[in-house]
Design a protein around this motif. Structure first.
Motif, mmCIF file in Angstrom:
data_model
loop_
_atom_site.group_PDB
_atom_site.id
_atom_site.type_symbol
_atom_site.label_atom_id
_atom_site.label_comp_id
_atom_site.label_asym_id
_atom_site.label_seq_id
_atom_site.Cartn_x
_atom_site.Cartn_y
_atom_site.Cartn_z
ATOM 1 N N TYR A 259 0.835 -1.204 0.000
ATOM 2 C CA TYR A 259 0.000 0.000 0.000
ATOM 3 C C TYR A 259 0.872 1.257 0.000
ATOM 4 O O TYR A 259 0.588 2.232 -0.691
ATOM 5 N N ARG A 260 1.947 1.197 0.768
ATOM 6 C CA ARG A 260 2.891 2.315 0.820
ATOM 7 C C ARG A 260 3.564 2.511 -0.540
ATOM 8 O O ARG A 260 3.642 3.632 -1.061
ATOM 9 N N GLU A 261 4.049 1.430 -1.114
ATOM 10 C CA GLU A 261 4.815 1.520 -2.354
ATOM 11 C C GLU A 261 3.951 1.898 -3.546
ATOM 12 O O GLU A 261 4.449 2.465 -4.530
ATOM 13 N N THR A 269 -3.790 6.248 4.704
ATOM 14 C CA THR A 269 -3.222 5.510 5.834
ATOM 15 C C THR A 269 -3.495 4.024 5.680
ATOM 16 O O THR A 269 -4.457 3.608 5.037
ATOM 17 N N LEU A 270 -2.646 3.197 6.285
ATOM 18 C CA LEU A 270 -2.915 1.780 6.459
ATOM 19 C C LEU A 270 -1.997 1.282 7.574
ATOM 20 O O LEU A 270 -0.829 1.652 7.621
ATOM 21 N N SER A 271 -2.545 0.466 8.459
ATOM 22 C CA SER A 271 -1.737 -0.045 9.558
ATOM 23 C C SER A 271 -2.084 -1.492 9.840
ATOM 24 O O SER A 271 -3.190 -1.966 9.548
ATOM 25 N N ALA A 272 -1.113 -2.205 10.412
ATOM 26 C CA ALA A 272 -1.303 -3.576 10.875
ATOM 27 C C ALA A 272 -1.009 -3.587 12.366
ATOM 28 O O ALA A 272 0.002 -3.036 12.811
ATOM 29 N N ASN A 345 2.903 0.675 10.197
ATOM 30 C CA ASN A 345 1.997 1.808 10.037
ATOM 31 C C ASN A 345 2.529 2.734 8.960
ATOM 32 O O ASN A 345 3.708 3.070 8.948
ATOM 33 N N TRP A 346 1.636 3.118 8.050
ATOM 34 C CA TRP A 346 2.036 4.060 7.005
ATOM 35 C C TRP A 346 0.972 5.128 6.860
ATOM 36 O O TRP A 346 -0.228 4.856 6.906
ATOM 37 N N SER A 347 1.414 6.347 6.687
ATOM 38 C CA SER A 347 0.508 7.445 6.340
ATOM 39 C C SER A 347 1.249 8.387 5.409
ATOM 40 O O SER A 347 2.470 8.525 5.491
ATOM 41 N N ASN A 348 0.511 9.024 4.507
ATOM 42 C CA ASN A 348 1.171 9.869 3.521
ATOM 43 C C ASN A 348 1.565 11.212 4.136
ATOM 44 O O ASN A 348 1.410 11.448 5.327
ATOM 45 N N GLY A 355 -0.717 7.451 14.233
ATOM 46 C CA GLY A 355 -0.120 6.347 14.974
ATOM 47 C C GLY A 355 -0.679 4.997 14.613
ATOM 48 O O GLY A 355 -0.210 3.977 15.115
ATOM 49 N N GLY A 356 -1.703 4.952 13.744
ATOM 50 C CA GLY A 356 -2.212 3.674 13.256
ATOM 51 C C GLY A 356 -3.526 3.225 13.844
ATOM 52 O O GLY A 356 -4.113 2.254 13.367
#
Length: 395
Positions: A259-261, A269-272, A345-348, A355-356
Motif C-alpha cells: 500500500y505504501r509503495e 493511511t494503512l496499519s497492521a 503503520n504508514w501514512s502519507n 499512529g495507526g
C-alpha cells in the motif's frame, strides 16, 4: 473499503470457465485466504479488476490458496456476462493476465447450486458465517486470513442512506442497503479463529473495531481514513508474498508495504496491529482518561482540534491525541502501548502524525451519532470509560 462519489473474495462471472465441482478436503495450503467481496454496490467494477489481479499470479506451490465470495449488481460493470447474483470461486491462474475476464474455478455449496442464480445478502451475518464454515471445512491449512472487501466506516452506521456510508461495512444495495454493524460482524465471526483479518475498506483502522474482534484474530489490518476506489493492489501483494514464508506476520507486512509503495494522493493511511494486548491498551486508556478528568474541558477540546481527524471530523488518531498531553506519564504510557501494538503503520505526507489507530471523538458540532455509541452496538464501550468521557466533554 473504498471511497466512491467513494481472505475469500465475492465475485461473479459470465464468460469464465465453469468448473462445476465441489472442493475436496484433500486440497491443502499453508495459508488459506478467504475474501468476502461485496460488490453489490457501486464498487462492482473495482471487484472485477481485483479478481483479475489475483488471477494474474500463478499461486502453484506458493503456499497460498485463495477463495472469493463475490456478489455483484447490475448497472456498474457489464463484463463476464453481466451476471448479478452471488458466486464462489477458487482463484485460478490466468496466463492472459489482466484481461477483465474471470477464469477461476466456480465452487458450489453454502446454498449456491449449479444452474441456479442465487442472491445472498452480504449484509447478513449469517452469510459471512456460512461462507467461512463452508470454505474452512473444504480445505486443509496451517494459517487462515479473512479479507473483508467493500465500503467501510468503522463501528456502526447512523443511516442506511447510501450517501452516508459511515460506520459499518459490507453494504448490499440489492438487499435494501443492508450492512454489517460491528456487533453483527462479530456475531457472524463468533466461534471462528483467524490469524489475520484485513479490511480492504475505508475507516476500519479503529480501536473499536480491533476490540470487537480481539478474540477472533491475532492481527488486523485497516485504514484510519479513506481508501481509493480500487483499494489494495492484489497482484503486487501476492507477487511479494509468495517470495516469503507465508506466515501471517509476513503477509501483514507485505500488505501494508505494498500500500505504501503503490501510494497515490488518495492512499492516506494503512496499519497492521496485534490484538493480543487490547485489554491492556484499554487499561492504559482508562488511566489516561482519569488524568484528563483534571484537565479543563476547553483545553481538551483545543487538543482535539490540533489532532489528526478522519471521517467527517468524527474520528481522531488516538496516539496523536495523547501526544498533546506528553507532560503526563499516563499519556506516555498510552503512547508506548499503542506503539507496541501497531507493528506496521504508514501514512502519507498529509498525515505524518498518525499512529495507526483511530478512535471515535467527534468535533463539538458533529456529535449526532453519539447516541449510538453504546454497549448495544460495540463491545468497546462496555470495558472502557471513553464513551462517558466524550459524552461529558461534548454534551
Amino acid at each position: 473499503m473504498k471511497y466512491v462519489i467513494y481472505f475469500l473474495i465475492l465475485l461473479g462471472f459470465g464468460c469464465q470457465i465453469d468448473h462445476s465441482i465441489e472442493t475436496k478436503k484433500s486440497d491443502t495450503s499453508k495459508h488459506l485466504v478467504l475474501i468476502y467481496m461485496d460488490a453489490d454496490n457501486d464498487l462492482e467494477k473495482a471487484a472485477i479488476e481485483d479478481i483479475n489481479e489475483l488471477e494474474s499470479i500463478d499461486l502453484t506451490d506458493s503456499g497460498f490458496k485463495i477463495v472469493v465470495l463475490l456478489d455483484r449488481i447490475g448497472g456498474y460493470d457489464k463484463s463476464n456476462g453481466d451476471w448479478t447474483d452471488t458466486r464462489l470461486f477458487e482463484i485460478t491462474y490466468d496466463k492472459n493476465g489482466l484481461d477483465n475476464r474471470i477464469v477461476s474455478k466456480r465452487l458450489y455449496g453454502m446454498g449456491l447450486k449449479e444452474g441456479q442464480n442465487v442472491e445472498l445478502n452480504m449484509g447478513d451475518p449469517n452469510t459471512i458465517k456460512t461462507f467461512i464454515t463452508f470454505v474452512k471445512s473444504s480445505y486443509d491449512f496451517k494459517y487462515s486470513s479473512l479479507i473483508i472487501w467493500n465500503h467501510g466506516g468503522g463501528w456502526r452506521s447512523l443511516s442506511v442512506d447510501q450517501e452516508k456510508i459511515f460506520k459499518s461495512i459490507c453494504w448490499d444495495y440489492s438487499d435494501n442497503f443492508d450492512n454489517l454493524l460491528m456487533a453483527e460482524l462479530s456475531q457472524g465471526l463468533k466461534g471462528e479463529s483467524f490469524d489475520l483479518i484485513g479490511f480492504d475498506a475505508c475507516y476500519m483502522g479503529m480501536i473499536e473495531v480491533g476490540y470487537q474482534l480481539k478474540d477472533i484474530t491475532g492481527i488486523i489490518i485497516g485504514s484510519e481514513d479513506e481508501e481509493p476506489e480500487d483499494g489494495w493492489d492484489y497482484r503486487d501483494i501476492f507477487t511479494s508474498a509468495i517470495l516469503l514464508n507465508s506466515d501471517p506476520l509476513n503477509f501483514a507486512n507485505v500488505i501494508v508495504d505494498s500500500y505504501r509503495e503503490n501510494s497515490s494522493p488518495y492512499n492516506y493511511t494503512l496499519s497492521a496491529f496485534y490484538t493480543k494486548d487490547f485489554e491492556a491498551l484499554v487499561s492504559k486508556l482508562d488511566s489516561f482518561i482519569a488524568y484528563l478528568q483534571h484537565i479543563d474541558t476547553f483545553q481538551i477540546l483545543d487538543a482535539r482540534g490540533f489532532t489528526v481527524d478522519f471521517n467527517n471530523d468524527t474520528n481522531i488518531d488516538l496516539r496523536d491525541f495523547a501526544c498533546q498531553f506528553t507532560s503526563s506519564s499516563e499519556a506516555i504510557t498510552l503512547i508506548n502501548k499503542i506503539d507496541s501494538i501497531v507493528f506496521n503503520n504508514w501514512s502519507n505526507q498529509f498525515y505524518k502524525k498518525c499512529g495507526g489507530l483511530a478512535i471515535y471523538f467527534p468535533a463539538p458540532n458533529n456529535w449526532g451519532e453519539l447516541y449510538y455509541y453504546n454497549d448495544e452496538n460495540i463491545d468497546f464501550t462496555k470495558d472502557t470509560k471513553w464513551d462517558e468521557f466524550i459524552k461529558n466533554i461534548l454534551q
